[in-house]
Design a protein around this motif. Structure first.
Motif, PDB file in Angstrom:
ATOM      1  N   ASP A 146       0.832  -1.203   0.000  1.00 38.44           N
ATOM      2  CA  ASP A 146       0.000   0.000   0.000  1.00 38.44           C
ATOM      3  C   ASP A 146       0.867   1.253   0.000  1.00 38.44           C
ATOM      4  OD1 ASP A 146      -2.199  -1.649   0.088  1.00 38.44           O
ATOM      5  OD2 ASP A 146      -2.489  -1.466   2.259  1.00 38.44           O
ATOM      6  N   PHE A 147       1.941   1.189   0.761  1.00 43.56           N
ATOM      7  CA  PHE A 147       2.898   2.304   0.791  1.00 43.56           C
ATOM      8  C   PHE A 147       3.472   2.555  -0.594  1.00 43.56           C
ATOM      9  CE2 PHE A 147       7.443   3.488   1.175  1.00 43.56           C
ATOM     10  CZ  PHE A 147       7.289   4.766   1.731  1.00 43.56           C
ATOM     11  N   GLU A 148       3.866   1.498  -1.263  1.00 41.90           N
ATOM     12  CA  GLU A 148       4.448   1.644  -2.598  1.00 41.90           C
ATOM     13  C   GLU A 148       3.435   2.204  -3.589  1.00 41.90           C
ATOM     14  OE1 GLU A 148       5.999  -2.194  -3.521  1.00 41.90           O
ATOM     15  OE2 GLU A 148       7.712  -2.010  -2.133  1.00 41.90           O
ATOM     16  N   SER A 149       2.184   1.797  -3.463  1.00 45.01           N
ATOM     17  CA  SER A 149       1.144   2.301  -4.362  1.00 45.01           C
ATOM     18  C   SER A 149       0.908   3.793  -4.179  1.00 45.01           C
ATOM     19  CB  SER A 149      -0.171   1.539  -4.127  1.00 45.01           C
ATOM     20  OG  SER A 149      -0.054   0.185  -4.494  1.00 45.01           O
ATOM     21  N   MET A 150       1.034   4.263  -2.953  1.00 37.73           N
ATOM     22  CA  MET A 150       0.765   5.669  -2.648  1.00 37.73           C
ATOM     23  C   MET A 150       2.018   6.544  -2.692  1.00 37.73           C
ATOM     24  SD  MET A 150      -2.491   6.130  -2.270  1.00 37.73           S
ATOM     25  CE  MET A 150      -2.542   5.054  -3.729  1.00 37.73           C
ATOM     26  N   GLN A 151       3.164   5.950  -2.942  1.00 40.38           N
ATOM     27  CA  GLN A 151       4.415   6.707  -2.969  1.00 40.38           C
ATOM     28  C   GLN A 151       4.372   7.900  -3.925  1.00 40.38           C
ATOM     29  OE1 GLN A 151       6.911   6.260  -0.935  1.00 40.38           O
ATOM     30  NE2 GLN A 151       8.712   7.209  -1.853  1.00 40.38           N
ATOM     31  N   PRO A 152       3.835   7.754  -5.145  1.00 45.78           N
ATOM     32  CA  PRO A 152       3.792   8.917  -6.041  1.00 45.78           C
ATOM     33  C   PRO A 152       2.974  10.080  -5.483  1.00 45.78           C
ATOM     34  CG  PRO A 152       3.458   6.887  -7.268  1.00 45.78           C
ATOM     35  CD  PRO A 152       3.382   6.527  -5.823  1.00 45.78           C
ATOM     36  N   ILE A 153       1.961   9.771  -4.715  1.00 48.42           N
ATOM     37  CA  ILE A 153       1.149  10.828  -4.101  1.00 48.42           C
ATOM     38  C   ILE A 153       1.906  11.461  -2.948  1.00 48.42           C
ATOM     39  CG2 ILE A 153      -0.932  11.221  -2.700  1.00 48.42           C
ATOM     40  CD1 ILE A 153      -2.383   9.310  -4.593  1.00 48.42           C
ATOM     41  N   PHE A 154       2.530  10.641  -2.125  1.00 49.13           N
ATOM     42  CA  PHE A 154       3.339  11.185  -1.027  1.00 49.13           C
ATOM     43  C   PHE A 154       4.419  12.125  -1.556  1.00 49.13           C
ATOM     44  CE2 PHE A 154       2.283   7.164   1.535  1.00 49.13           C
ATOM     45  CZ  PHE A 154       1.355   7.822   2.333  1.00 49.13           C
ATOM     46  N   GLU A 155       4.998  11.772  -2.686  1.00 43.11           N
ATOM     47  CA  GLU A 155       6.109  12.561  -3.230  1.00 43.11           C
ATOM     48  C   GLU A 155       5.678  13.949  -3.701  1.00 43.11           C
ATOM     49  OE1 GLU A 155       7.744   9.996  -6.198  1.00 43.11           O
ATOM     50  OE2 GLU A 155       8.932   8.833  -4.746  1.00 43.11           O
ATOM     51  N   LYS A 156       4.393  14.167  -3.892  1.00 44.47           N
ATOM     52  CA  LYS A 156       3.909  15.503  -4.252  1.00 44.47           C
ATOM     53  C   LYS A 156       3.765  16.400  -3.019  1.00 44.47           C
ATOM     54  CE  LYS A 156       3.707  14.124  -8.433  1.00 44.47           C
ATOM     55  NZ  LYS A 156       4.834  14.475  -9.332  1.00 44.47           N
ATOM     56  N   MET A 157       3.860  15.800  -1.825  1.00 48.20           N
ATOM     57  CA  MET A 157       3.690  16.560  -0.588  1.00 48.20           C
ATOM     58  C   MET A 157       4.957  16.609   0.262  1.00 48.20           C
ATOM     59  SD  MET A 157      -0.148  15.326   0.576  1.00 48.20           S
ATOM     60  CE  MET A 157       0.208  13.559   0.421  1.00 48.20           C
ATOM     61  N   GLY A 158       5.854  15.663   0.049  1.00 49.74           N
ATOM     62  CA  GLY A 158       7.023  15.601   0.914  1.00 49.74           C
ATOM     63  C   GLY A 158       8.242  15.039   0.231  1.00 49.74           C
ATOM     64  N   GLU A 159       9.354  15.032   0.955  1.00 45.21           N
ATOM     65  CA  GLU A 159      10.634  14.535   0.439  1.00 45.21           C
ATOM     66  C   GLU A 159      11.170  13.354   1.252  1.00 45.21           C
ATOM     67  OE1 GLU A 159      12.676  18.419  -1.668  1.00 45.21           O
ATOM     68  OE2 GLU A 159      13.209  17.977   0.415  1.00 45.21           O
ATOM     69  N   ASN A 160      11.147  13.475   2.546  1.00 47.94           N
ATOM     70  CA  ASN A 160      11.651  12.417   3.415  1.00 47.94           C
ATOM     71  C   ASN A 160      10.477  11.523   3.799  1.00 47.94           C
ATOM     72  OD1 ASN A 160      13.020  10.821   5.225  1.00 47.94           O
ATOM     73  ND2 ASN A 160      13.197  12.406   6.806  1.00 47.94           N
ATOM     74  N   ILE A 161      10.285  10.441   3.036  1.00 47.43           N
ATOM     75  CA  ILE A 161       9.097   9.595   3.160  1.00 47.43           C
ATOM     76  C   ILE A 161       9.554   8.187   3.516  1.00 47.43           C
ATOM     77  CG2 ILE A 161       7.009   8.781   2.005  1.00 47.43           C
ATOM     78  CD1 ILE A 161       7.666  11.145  -0.079  1.00 47.43           C
ATOM     79  N   VAL A 162       9.195   7.728   4.724  1.00 43.87           N
ATOM     80  CA  VAL A 162       9.717   6.447   5.203  1.00 43.87           C
ATOM     81  C   VAL A 162       8.584   5.587   5.748  1.00 43.87           C
ATOM     82  CG1 VAL A 162      11.316   5.313   6.796  1.00 43.87           C
ATOM     83  CG2 VAL A 162      11.914   7.532   5.812  1.00 43.87           C
ATOM     84  N   LEU A 163       8.513   4.339   5.281  1.00 42.67           N
ATOM     85  CA  LEU A 163       7.609   3.360   5.877  1.00 42.67           C
ATOM     86  C   LEU A 163       8.260   2.847   7.152  1.00 42.67           C
ATOM     87  CD1 LEU A 163       5.035   1.599   5.729  1.00 42.67           C
ATOM     88  CD2 LEU A 163       6.402  -0.089   4.480  1.00 42.67           C
TER      89      LEU A 163
END
Length: 291
Positions: A144-161
């Motif tokens: 699920d994290f991998e699926s949403m990674q492109p969306i997270f990347e539009k809001m942040g830079e340091n994104i960690v599961l």
């Protein structure tokens, strides 16, 4: 691939986060308690929804960033909540700083309904939200994290599961514990510089890039010196976070004296009517107690 995203909560941080998603080409459906706070986004093309239930039925992804755990519970659980009304396969991302136990409850309830749930609180304040450079701490399933990674990347830079459901919230508690004591140190350093007859702006030039350096020292200390207490993050919300962190620390048998002291000082500021000021207003406690 662009997604249709439901966004709930357009406060100090949420508004900029939604705008960054819109700028990336995503269609945004909005719901917030005060519609006027979303007016700029609506004028830019966001779609207004009259209820959480209406929003949940129309989107592929739902992102929420609201005030308190009881707000999170209200919008996710219950007959008129997100989980009851979302279409199977919808991704639910709560970016509120909330209770880890609640995040686990939402995950389990969502999974039973065929939904994907992630807890993903953020750090970086109004500046990080506006610039799309938030730190995002995620709890949930790897896929699920991998699926949403492109969306997270539009809001942040340091994104960690960080781990399974609730791990994002536990990580945010560690973040807030760090900030709590650090804010005391930043305030004391500025007061010391002033009492010693130094120019605090010049002092910052020396200490902000050395061993004492921190995000708070670089970003909030200048606001403290200027007397700017406009909220990048509300005192009332920081108090909420510290109470959650303190309760969870007690559950695991950890003493956190720095956290407890910071909570005490901030609660005193709130009692004096400063709960809607930014966290940098802590300097006012020290100014008021300057002997």
């Amino acid at each position: 691939m662009t997604k249709t995203i439901g966004f709930i909560g357009t406060g100090v941080m949420g508004k900029s986060m939604a705008k960054n998603l819109m700028d990336a080409g995503h269609q945004i459906h909005l719901f917030t308690r005060t519609k006027s706070k979303a007016q700029d986004l609506l004028e830019d093309g966001a779609v207004w929804e009259d209820s959480v239930a209406s929003l949940a039925k129309k989107v592929d992804v739902i992102i929420s960033i609201v005030g308190y755990p009881y707000d999170v519970e209200a919008i996710y659980l219950g007959d008129n909540g997100i989980i009851t009304n979302a279409q199977p396969g919808t991704y639910l991302i709560d970016m509120t700083t909330s209770d880890p136990v609640l995040a686990e409850t939402i995950f389990n309830t969502a999974e039973n309904k065929g939904l994907h749930s992630l807890d993903a609180p953020v750090s970086g304040g109004d500046i990080g939200a506006k610039n799309g450079k938030l730190t995002i701490m995620v709890g949930g399933k790897q896929e699920d994290f991998e699926s949403m990674q492109p969306i997270f990347e539009k809001m942040g830079e340091n994104i960690v599961l960080q781990g399974p459901a609730g791990a994002g919230q536990h990580t945010k508690m560690a973040n807030q514990i760090t900030i709590a004591s650090n804010m005391i140190g930043v305030s004391e350093a500025i007061m010391y510089a002033k009492k010693a007859g130094l120019d605090p702006v010049r002092v910052l030039k020396s200490i902000s890039t050395g061993a004492a350096g921190s995000w708070s020292l670089s970003n909030l200390a200048p606001r403290m010196i200027k007397g700017d207490s406009d909220p990048g993050f509300y005192i009332k919300h920081f108090i909420k976070d510290m109470k959650i962190a303190l309760a969870n620390a007690q559950k695991i048998g950890l003493k956190t004296p720095g956290l407890a002291l910071s909570l005490e000082l901030y609660e005193e500021l709130a009692e004096n009517g400063l709960e809607d000021r930014g966290t940098q207003a802590l300097i006012e406690w020290f100014e008021g107690n300057d002997s």
